[in-house]
Design a protein around this motif. Structure first.
Motif, PDB file in Angstrom:
ATOM      1  N   ARG A 101       0.833  -1.212   0.000  1.00  0.00           N
ATOM      2  CA  ARG A 101       0.000   0.000   0.000  1.00  0.00           C
ATOM      3  C   ARG A 101       0.866   1.260   0.000  1.00  0.00           C
ATOM      4  O   ARG A 101       0.652   2.193  -0.781  1.00  0.00           O
ATOM      5  CB  ARG A 101      -0.922  -0.008   1.220  1.00  0.00           C
ATOM      6  N   VAL A 102       1.858   1.293   0.882  1.00  0.00           N
ATOM      7  CA  VAL A 102       2.750   2.459   0.966  1.00  0.00           C
ATOM      8  C   VAL A 102       3.548   2.618  -0.334  1.00  0.00           C
ATOM      9  O   VAL A 102       3.745   3.740  -0.822  1.00  0.00           O
ATOM     10  CB  VAL A 102       3.688   2.340   2.191  1.00  0.00           C
ATOM     11  N   GLU A 103       3.975   1.520  -0.917  1.00  0.00           N
ATOM     12  CA  GLU A 103       4.719   1.576  -2.178  1.00  0.00           C
ATOM     13  C   GLU A 103       3.854   2.156  -3.296  1.00  0.00           C
ATOM     14  O   GLU A 103       4.330   2.948  -4.110  1.00  0.00           O
ATOM     15  CB  GLU A 103       5.209   0.176  -2.552  1.00  0.00           C
ATOM     16  N   ALA A 104       2.574   1.794  -3.334  1.00  0.00           N
ATOM     17  CA  ALA A 104       1.673   2.344  -4.356  1.00  0.00           C
ATOM     18  C   ALA A 104       1.525   3.850  -4.186  1.00  0.00           C
ATOM     19  O   ALA A 104       1.553   4.604  -5.164  1.00  0.00           O
ATOM     20  CB  ALA A 104       0.309   1.659  -4.278  1.00  0.00           C
ATOM     21  N   ILE A 105       1.391   4.298  -2.937  1.00  0.00           N
ATOM     22  CA  ILE A 105       1.235   5.730  -2.680  1.00  0.00           C
ATOM     23  C   ILE A 105       2.515   6.484  -3.020  1.00  0.00           C
ATOM     24  O   ILE A 105       2.492   7.511  -3.708  1.00  0.00           O
ATOM     25  CB  ILE A 105       0.837   5.972  -1.206  1.00  0.00           C
ATOM     26  N   SER A 106       3.648   5.977  -2.552  1.00  0.00           N
ATOM     27  CA  SER A 106       4.909   6.714  -2.743  1.00  0.00           C
ATOM     28  C   SER A 106       5.394   6.698  -4.192  1.00  0.00           C
ATOM     29  O   SER A 106       5.994   7.663  -4.650  1.00  0.00           O
ATOM     30  CB  SER A 106       5.994   6.178  -1.811  1.00  0.00           C
ATOM     31  N   SER A 107       5.148   5.607  -4.916  1.00  0.00           N
ATOM     32  CA  SER A 107       5.621   5.544  -6.307  1.00  0.00           C
ATOM     33  C   SER A 107       4.617   6.135  -7.286  1.00  0.00           C
ATOM     34  O   SER A 107       4.968   6.429  -8.426  1.00  0.00           O
ATOM     35  CB  SER A 107       5.922   4.093  -6.691  1.00  0.00           C
ATOM     36  N   GLY A 108       3.361   6.254  -6.852  1.00  0.00           N
ATOM     37  CA  GLY A 108       2.337   6.781  -7.752  1.00  0.00           C
ATOM     38  C   GLY A 108       1.952   5.812  -8.845  1.00  0.00           C
ATOM     39  O   GLY A 108       1.505   6.209  -9.915  1.00  0.00           O
ATOM     40  N   SER A 109       2.145   4.513  -8.611  1.00  0.00           N
ATOM     41  CA  SER A 109       1.790   3.509  -9.612  1.00  0.00           C
ATOM     42  C   SER A 109       1.045   2.351  -8.954  1.00  0.00           C
ATOM     43  O   SER A 109       1.024   2.219  -7.737  1.00  0.00           O
ATOM     44  CB  SER A 109       3.040   3.004 -10.331  1.00  0.00           C
ATOM     45  N   THR A 110       0.446   1.507  -9.772  1.00  0.00           N
ATOM     46  CA  THR A 110      -0.308   0.355  -9.281  1.00  0.00           C
ATOM     47  C   THR A 110       0.649  -0.705  -8.747  1.00  0.00           C
ATOM     48  O   THR A 110       1.657  -1.022  -9.377  1.00  0.00           O
ATOM     49  CB  THR A 110      -1.162  -0.248 -10.409  1.00  0.00           C
ATOM     50  N   VAL A 111       0.322  -1.249  -7.574  1.00  0.00           N
ATOM     51  CA  VAL A 111       1.115  -2.329  -6.981  1.00  0.00           C
ATOM     52  C   VAL A 111       0.199  -3.538  -6.823  1.00  0.00           C
ATOM     53  O   VAL A 111      -0.892  -3.437  -6.266  1.00  0.00           O
ATOM     54  CB  VAL A 111       1.720  -1.912  -5.625  1.00  0.00           C
ATOM     55  N   THR A 112       0.659  -4.671  -7.335  1.00  0.00           N
ATOM     56  CA  THR A 112      -0.105  -5.922  -7.296  1.00  0.00           C
ATOM     57  C   THR A 112       0.463  -6.827  -6.217  1.00  0.00           C
ATOM     58  O   THR A 112       1.679  -6.967  -6.086  1.00  0.00           O
ATOM     59  CB  THR A 112      -0.050  -6.632  -8.666  1.00  0.00           C
ATOM     60  N   PHE A 113      -0.424  -7.468  -5.477  1.00  0.00           N
ATOM     61  CA  PHE A 113      -0.077  -8.380  -4.383  1.00  0.00           C
ATOM     62  C   PHE A 113      -0.767  -9.705  -4.697  1.00  0.00           C
ATOM     63  O   PHE A 113      -1.998  -9.783  -4.657  1.00  0.00           O
ATOM     64  CB  PHE A 113      -0.599  -7.778  -3.075  1.00  0.00           C
ATOM     65  N   CYS A 114       0.012 -10.734  -5.071  1.00  0.00           N
ATOM     66  CA  CYS A 114      -0.633 -11.990  -5.465  1.00  0.00           C
ATOM     67  C   CYS A 114       0.338 -13.158  -5.426  1.00  0.00           C
ATOM     68  O   CYS A 114       1.552 -12.964  -5.476  1.00  0.00           O
ATOM     69  CB  CYS A 114      -1.222 -11.868  -6.865  1.00  0.00           C
ATOM     70  N   PRO A 115      -0.213 -14.393  -5.379  1.00  0.00           N
ATOM     71  CA  PRO A 115       0.629 -15.568  -5.580  1.00  0.00           C
ATOM     72  C   PRO A 115       0.875 -15.704  -7.085  1.00  0.00           C
ATOM     73  O   PRO A 115      -0.065 -15.851  -7.859  1.00  0.00           O
ATOM     74  CB  PRO A 115      -0.198 -16.717  -5.020  1.00  0.00           C
ATOM     75  N   LEU A 116       2.111 -15.602  -7.479  1.00  0.00           N
ATOM     76  CA  LEU A 116       2.458 -15.555  -8.900  1.00  0.00           C
ATOM     77  C   LEU A 116       3.053 -16.896  -9.328  1.00  0.00           C
ATOM     78  O   LEU A 116       4.036 -17.365  -8.760  1.00  0.00           O
ATOM     79  CB  LEU A 116       3.463 -14.436  -9.149  1.00  0.00           C
ATOM     80  N   LYS A 117       2.419 -17.495 -10.340  1.00  0.00           N
ATOM     81  CA  LYS A 117       2.895 -18.754 -10.909  1.00  0.00           C
ATOM     82  C   LYS A 117       3.178 -18.485 -12.377  1.00  0.00           C
ATOM     83  O   LYS A 117       2.274 -18.163 -13.132  1.00  0.00           O
ATOM     84  CB  LYS A 117       1.828 -19.831 -10.743  1.00  0.00           C
ATOM     85  N   GLY A 118       4.432 -18.577 -12.741  1.00  0.00           N
ATOM     86  CA  GLY A 118       4.821 -18.149 -14.083  1.00  0.00           C
ATOM     87  C   GLY A 118       4.730 -16.640 -14.130  1.00  0.00           C
ATOM     88  O   GLY A 118       5.351 -15.945 -13.352  1.00  0.00           O
ATOM     89  N   ASN A 119       3.909 -16.120 -15.021  1.00  0.00           N
ATOM     90  CA  ASN A 119       3.666 -14.679 -15.092  1.00  0.00           C
ATOM     91  C   ASN A 119       2.223 -14.328 -14.795  1.00  0.00           C
ATOM     92  O   ASN A 119       1.759 -13.272 -15.186  1.00  0.00           O
ATOM     93  CB  ASN A 119       4.043 -14.148 -16.494  1.00  0.00           C
TER      94      ASN A 119
END
Length: 178
Positions: free
Chosen positions: A67-85
């Motif tokens: 959440r803080v990274e999304a606010i500070s960078s001004g971009s969308t941040v995704t939080f997920c279990p990633l398998k492959g892409n």
């Protein structure tokens, strides 16, 4: 004056005992083993609960970081279990990654990773991913509750996340609902 001589306790007909008999040692060892066997399940549950609490606290910290990274960078941040892409709804089987969308290219850069729960534990969320917007809120209808269980025990943790991106952690003293 005559010299002092200690009394001799080993008089004829009496033996001086120096230690424990084999029977006494076996009785004490059996009692200790019985106490250990009675306490072992409680010890295992205490360790499982400690592991669960540690994991959900890390999960909460990673959500706050995203959440803080999304606010500070001004971009969308995704939080997920990633398998492959691809984000998959396998929160208990795949490590969770925090990904930031780089402006312009749209490519995803991995920021951090949270390992999957240990094998005897289970993590569930009703969506494949969470996406934090530039203002720190979640995309539409992504709010919900993470459920973390050690299924063999009668307790679980709930980590609720609001539409605003804030989270609350609760210990629940009932069996896992899933």
């Amino acid at each position: 004056m005559p010299a002092f001589t200690p009394p001799n306790n080993a008089t004829s007909g009496q033996r001086q005992q120096q230690g424990f008999s084999l029977l006494e040692l076996m009785i004490v060892l059996n009692l200790m083993l019985l106490l250990l066997m009675l306490g072992l399940p409680s010890l295992q549950e205490m360790v499982a609960r400690q592991q669960a609490e540690s994991y959900v606290r890390q999960l909460k910290q990673q959500l706050q970081y995203a959440r803080v990274e999304a606010i500070s960078s001004g971009s969308t941040v995704t939080f997920c279990p990633l398998k492959g892409n691809q984000c998959v709804n396998q929160w208990w089987q795949v490590p969770i990654q925090i990904l930031r969308q780089t402006p312009g290219s749209g490519a995803l850069a991995m920021l951090q990773q949270l390992d999957k729960p240990i094998n005897s534990h289970w993590l569930y969320y009703n969506r494949e991913q969470l996406q934090f917007r530039r203002d720190g809120s979640l995309n539409v209808l992504q709010n919900g509750t993470f459920i973390y269980c050690a299924k063999q025990y009668h307790w679980h943790y709930k980590l609720s996340i609001s539409q605003a991106g804030r989270s609350q952690l609760h210990y629940v003293d009932t069996p896992c609902p899933q």
